[in-house]
Design a protein around this motif. Structure first.
Motif, PDB file in Angstrom:
ATOM      1  N   GLU A  99       0.924  -1.156  -0.183  1.00  0.00           N
ATOM      2  CA  GLU A  99       0.167   0.060   0.018  1.00  0.00           C
ATOM      3  C   GLU A  99       0.978   1.442  -0.128  1.00  0.00           C
ATOM      4  O   GLU A  99       0.659   2.314  -0.731  1.00  0.00           O
ATOM      5  CB  GLU A  99      -0.830  -0.014   1.148  1.00  0.00           C
ATOM      6  N   ILE A 100       1.870   1.308   0.682  1.00  0.00           N
ATOM      7  CA  ILE A 100       2.867   2.305   0.806  1.00  0.00           C
ATOM      8  C   ILE A 100       3.717   2.504  -0.505  1.00  0.00           C
ATOM      9  O   ILE A 100       3.594   3.466  -1.186  1.00  0.00           O
ATOM     10  CB  ILE A 100       3.840   2.191   1.999  1.00  0.00           C
ATOM     11  N   ARG A 101       3.953   1.414  -1.300  1.00  0.00           N
ATOM     12  CA  ARG A 101       4.546   1.556  -2.318  1.00  0.00           C
ATOM     13  C   ARG A 101       3.689   2.143  -3.463  1.00  0.00           C
ATOM     14  O   ARG A 101       3.949   2.892  -4.348  1.00  0.00           O
ATOM     15  CB  ARG A 101       4.998   0.107  -2.848  1.00  0.00           C
ATOM     16  N   GLU A 102       2.327   1.814  -3.378  1.00  0.00           N
ATOM     17  CA  GLU A 102       1.288   2.450  -4.372  1.00  0.00           C
ATOM     18  C   GLU A 102       1.178   3.569  -4.147  1.00  0.00           C
ATOM     19  O   GLU A 102       1.104   4.539  -5.215  1.00  0.00           O
ATOM     20  CB  GLU A 102      -0.180   1.603  -4.071  1.00  0.00           C
ATOM     21  N   ILE A 103       1.234   4.255  -2.905  1.00  0.00           N
ATOM     22  CA  ILE A 103       1.144   5.960  -2.695  1.00  0.00           C
ATOM     23  C   ILE A 103       2.413   6.477  -3.289  1.00  0.00           C
ATOM     24  O   ILE A 103       2.399   7.456  -3.831  1.00  0.00           O
ATOM     25  CB  ILE A 103       0.986   6.136  -1.386  1.00  0.00           C
ATOM     26  N   LEU A 104       3.575   5.845  -2.890  1.00  0.00           N
ATOM     27  CA  LEU A 104       4.807   6.474  -3.719  1.00  0.00           C
ATOM     28  C   LEU A 104       4.831   6.644  -5.254  1.00  0.00           C
ATOM     29  O   LEU A 104       5.373   7.320  -5.759  1.00  0.00           O
ATOM     30  CB  LEU A 104       6.042   5.845  -2.980  1.00  0.00           C
ATOM     31  N   THR A 105       4.226   5.294  -5.666  1.00  0.00           N
ATOM     32  CA  THR A 105       4.158   5.214  -7.089  1.00  0.00           C
ATOM     33  C   THR A 105       3.236   6.118  -7.876  1.00  0.00           C
ATOM     34  O   THR A 105       3.746   6.776  -9.073  1.00  0.00           O
ATOM     35  CB  THR A 105       3.739   3.781  -7.600  1.00  0.00           C
ATOM     36  N   ASN A 106       2.211   6.720  -7.098  1.00  0.00           N
ATOM     37  CA  ASN A 106       1.327   7.678  -7.531  1.00  0.00           C
ATOM     38  C   ASN A 106       1.872   9.156  -7.442  1.00  0.00           C
ATOM     39  O   ASN A 106       1.334  10.021  -7.914  1.00  0.00           O
ATOM     40  CB  ASN A 106      -0.134   7.472  -6.918  1.00  0.00           C
ATOM     41  N   SER A 107       2.953   9.238  -6.799  1.00  0.00           N
ATOM     42  CA  SER A 107       3.674  10.493  -6.498  1.00  0.00           C
ATOM     43  C   SER A 107       4.143  10.862  -7.685  1.00  0.00           C
ATOM     44  O   SER A 107       5.012  10.352  -8.585  1.00  0.00           O
ATOM     45  CB  SER A 107       4.765  10.510  -5.292  1.00  0.00           C
ATOM     46  N   TYR A 108       4.059  12.345  -8.087  1.00  0.00           N
ATOM     47  CA  TYR A 108       4.441  13.030  -9.206  1.00  0.00           C
ATOM     48  C   TYR A 108       6.092  13.248  -9.175  1.00  0.00           C
ATOM     49  O   TYR A 108       6.592  13.410 -10.285  1.00  0.00           O
ATOM     50  CB  TYR A 108       3.923  14.221  -9.510  1.00  0.00           C
ATOM     51  N   GLU A 109       6.706  13.160  -7.908  1.00  0.00           N
ATOM     52  CA  GLU A 109       8.115  13.479  -7.804  1.00  0.00           C
ATOM     53  C   GLU A 109       9.051  12.388  -8.143  1.00  0.00           C
ATOM     54  O   GLU A 109      10.234  12.299  -8.135  1.00  0.00           O
ATOM     55  CB  GLU A 109       8.584  14.231  -6.361  1.00  0.00           C
ATOM     56  N   LEU A 110       8.671  11.023  -7.757  1.00  0.00           N
ATOM     57  CA  LEU A 110       9.403  10.033  -7.632  1.00  0.00           C
ATOM     58  C   LEU A 110       9.168   9.098  -8.962  1.00  0.00           C
ATOM     59  O   LEU A 110       7.771   8.760  -9.296  1.00  0.00           O
ATOM     60  CB  LEU A 110       9.060   9.120  -6.403  1.00  0.00           C
ATOM     61  N   ASP A 111      10.246   8.641  -9.515  1.00  0.00           N
ATOM     62  CA  ASP A 111       9.991   7.645 -10.493  1.00  0.00           C
ATOM     63  C   ASP A 111      10.119   6.154  -9.887  1.00  0.00           C
ATOM     64  O   ASP A 111      10.232   5.909  -8.579  1.00  0.00           O
ATOM     65  CB  ASP A 111      10.936   7.623 -11.628  1.00  0.00           C
ATOM     66  N   ASP A 112      10.221   5.098 -10.621  1.00  0.00           N
ATOM     67  CA  ASP A 112      10.138   3.639  -9.988  1.00  0.00           C
ATOM     68  C   ASP A 112      11.423   3.463  -9.390  1.00  0.00           C
ATOM     69  O   ASP A 112      11.436   2.600  -8.302  1.00  0.00           O
ATOM     70  CB  ASP A 112       9.783   2.751 -11.163  1.00  0.00           C
ATOM     71  N   ASN A 113      12.482   3.663  -9.802  1.00  0.00           N
ATOM     72  CA  ASN A 113      13.791   3.619  -8.974  1.00  0.00           C
ATOM     73  C   ASN A 113      13.706   4.287  -7.755  1.00  0.00           C
ATOM     74  O   ASN A 113      14.378   3.627  -6.840  1.00  0.00           O
ATOM     75  CB  ASN A 113      15.006   3.859  -9.949  1.00  0.00           C
ATOM     76  N   GLN A 114      13.176   5.329  -7.660  1.00  0.00           N
ATOM     77  CA  GLN A 114      13.595   6.115  -6.384  1.00  0.00           C
ATOM     78  C   GLN A 114      12.331   5.492  -5.456  1.00  0.00           C
ATOM     79  O   GLN A 114      12.699   5.489  -4.336  1.00  0.00           O
ATOM     80  CB  GLN A 114      12.917   7.600  -6.779  1.00  0.00           C
ATOM     81  N   VAL A 115      11.136   4.951  -5.870  1.00  0.00           N
ATOM     82  CA  VAL A 115      10.280   4.386  -4.946  1.00  0.00           C
ATOM     83  C   VAL A 115      10.894   3.152  -4.405  1.00  0.00           C
ATOM     84  O   VAL A 115      10.893   3.034  -3.387  1.00  0.00           O
ATOM     85  CB  VAL A 115       9.070   4.093  -6.003  1.00  0.00           C
ATOM     86  N   GLU A 116      11.664   2.624  -5.222  1.00  0.00           N
ATOM     87  CA  GLU A 116      12.397   0.972  -4.861  1.00  0.00           C
ATOM     88  C   GLU A 116      13.137   1.465  -3.890  1.00  0.00           C
ATOM     89  O   GLU A 116      13.640   0.936  -2.943  1.00  0.00           O
ATOM     90  CB  GLU A 116      12.774   0.490  -5.885  1.00  0.00           C
ATOM     91  N   GLU A 117      13.982   2.542  -4.193  1.00  0.00           N
ATOM     92  CA  GLU A 117      15.116   2.785  -3.152  1.00  0.00           C
ATOM     93  C   GLU A 117      14.909   3.491  -1.915  1.00  0.00           C
ATOM     94  O   GLU A 117      15.201   2.916  -0.984  1.00  0.00           O
ATOM     95  CB  GLU A 117      16.049   3.979  -3.801  1.00  0.00           C
ATOM     96  N   THR A 118      13.660   4.196  -1.930  1.00  0.00           N
ATOM     97  CA  THR A 118      13.121   4.745  -0.697  1.00  0.00           C
ATOM     98  C   THR A 118      12.758   3.641  -0.036  1.00  0.00           C
ATOM     99  O   THR A 118      12.695   3.493   1.468  1.00  0.00           O
ATOM    100  CB  THR A 118      11.961   5.696  -1.141  1.00  0.00           C
ATOM    101  N   MET A 119      11.902   2.379  -0.544  1.00  0.00           N
ATOM    102  CA  MET A 119      11.236   1.427   0.245  1.00  0.00           C
ATOM    103  C   MET A 119      12.473   0.555   0.863  1.00  0.00           C
ATOM    104  O   MET A 119      12.221   0.175   2.072  1.00  0.00           O
ATOM    105  CB  MET A 119      10.412   0.677  -0.688  1.00  0.00           C
ATOM    106  N   LEU A 120      13.403   0.315  -0.027  1.00  0.00           N
ATOM    107  CA  LEU A 120      14.678  -0.346   0.659  1.00  0.00           C
ATOM    108  C   LEU A 120      15.173   0.217   1.888  1.00  0.00           C
ATOM    109  O   LEU A 120      15.501  -0.253   2.794  1.00  0.00           O
ATOM    110  CB  LEU A 120      15.960  -0.691  -0.342  1.00  0.00           C
ATOM    111  N   LEU A 121      15.373   1.459   1.837  1.00  0.00           N
ATOM    112  CA  LEU A 121      16.121   2.459   2.914  1.00  0.00           C
ATOM    113  C   LEU A 121      15.200   2.458   4.195  1.00  0.00           C
ATOM    114  O   LEU A 121      15.397   2.247   5.398  1.00  0.00           O
ATOM    115  CB  LEU A 121      16.521   3.902   2.421  1.00  0.00           C
ATOM    116  N   ALA A 122      13.838   2.629   3.835  1.00  0.00           N
ATOM    117  CA  ALA A 122      12.679   2.749   4.836  1.00  0.00           C
ATOM    118  C   ALA A 122      12.834   1.248   5.370  1.00  0.00           C
ATOM    119  O   ALA A 122      12.619   1.136   6.882  1.00  0.00           O
ATOM    120  CB  ALA A 122      11.509   3.138   4.453  1.00  0.00           C
ATOM    121  N   LEU A 123      12.609   0.144   4.811  1.00  0.00           N
ATOM    122  CA  LEU A 123      12.539  -1.086   5.368  1.00  0.00           C
ATOM    123  C   LEU A 123      13.932  -1.442   6.389  1.00  0.00           C
ATOM    124  O   LEU A 123      13.994  -2.031   7.355  1.00  0.00           O
ATOM    125  CB  LEU A 123      12.532  -2.043   4.388  1.00  0.00           C
TER     126      LEU A 123
END
Length: 99
Positions: free
Chosen positions: A59-83
């Motif tokens: 669900e968090i990944r879906e919210i970040l994917t819908n963000s206009y500022e982040l691309d897919d690589n940034q979403v994955e990097e953010t999720m890895l760092l957050a976890l």
């Protein structure tokens, strides 16, 4: 001939003054924008709050994917760092709670 050089000099001075005035107005406008925080993306704050509350990662990944500022690589990097960062305090706290 002398008048042409005088007019050219005055025009160049006026252009320089107008350029500096424009730069000052641009700086003032930029200060107004940064004070109002127009560039904030509230989806990222929403995702962070849901992450703190224990919402599933998908669900968090879906919210970040819908963000206009982040691309897919940034979403994955953010999720890895957050976890990764989210699990480090648990490793440190667990042994201390057994004392």
């Amino acid at each position: 001939m002398n008048e042409i050089l005088t007019i050219a000099g005055l025009i160049s001075i006026m252009l320089a003054v107008l350029y500096f005035v424009k730069k000052i107005y641009d700086f003032i406008d930029l200060q107004k924008v940064t004070r109002k925080d127009i560039y904030e993306n509230y989806d990222i704050y929403k995702a962070a709050q849901k992450f703190a509350l224990g919402t599933p990662v998908d669900e968090i990944r879906e919210i970040l994917t819908n963000s206009y500022e982040l691309d897919d690589n940034q979403v994955e990097e953010t999720m890895l760092l957050a976890l990764l960062i989210g699990t480090i305090p648990m490793v440190v706290i667990l042994p201390l709670s057994r004392l």
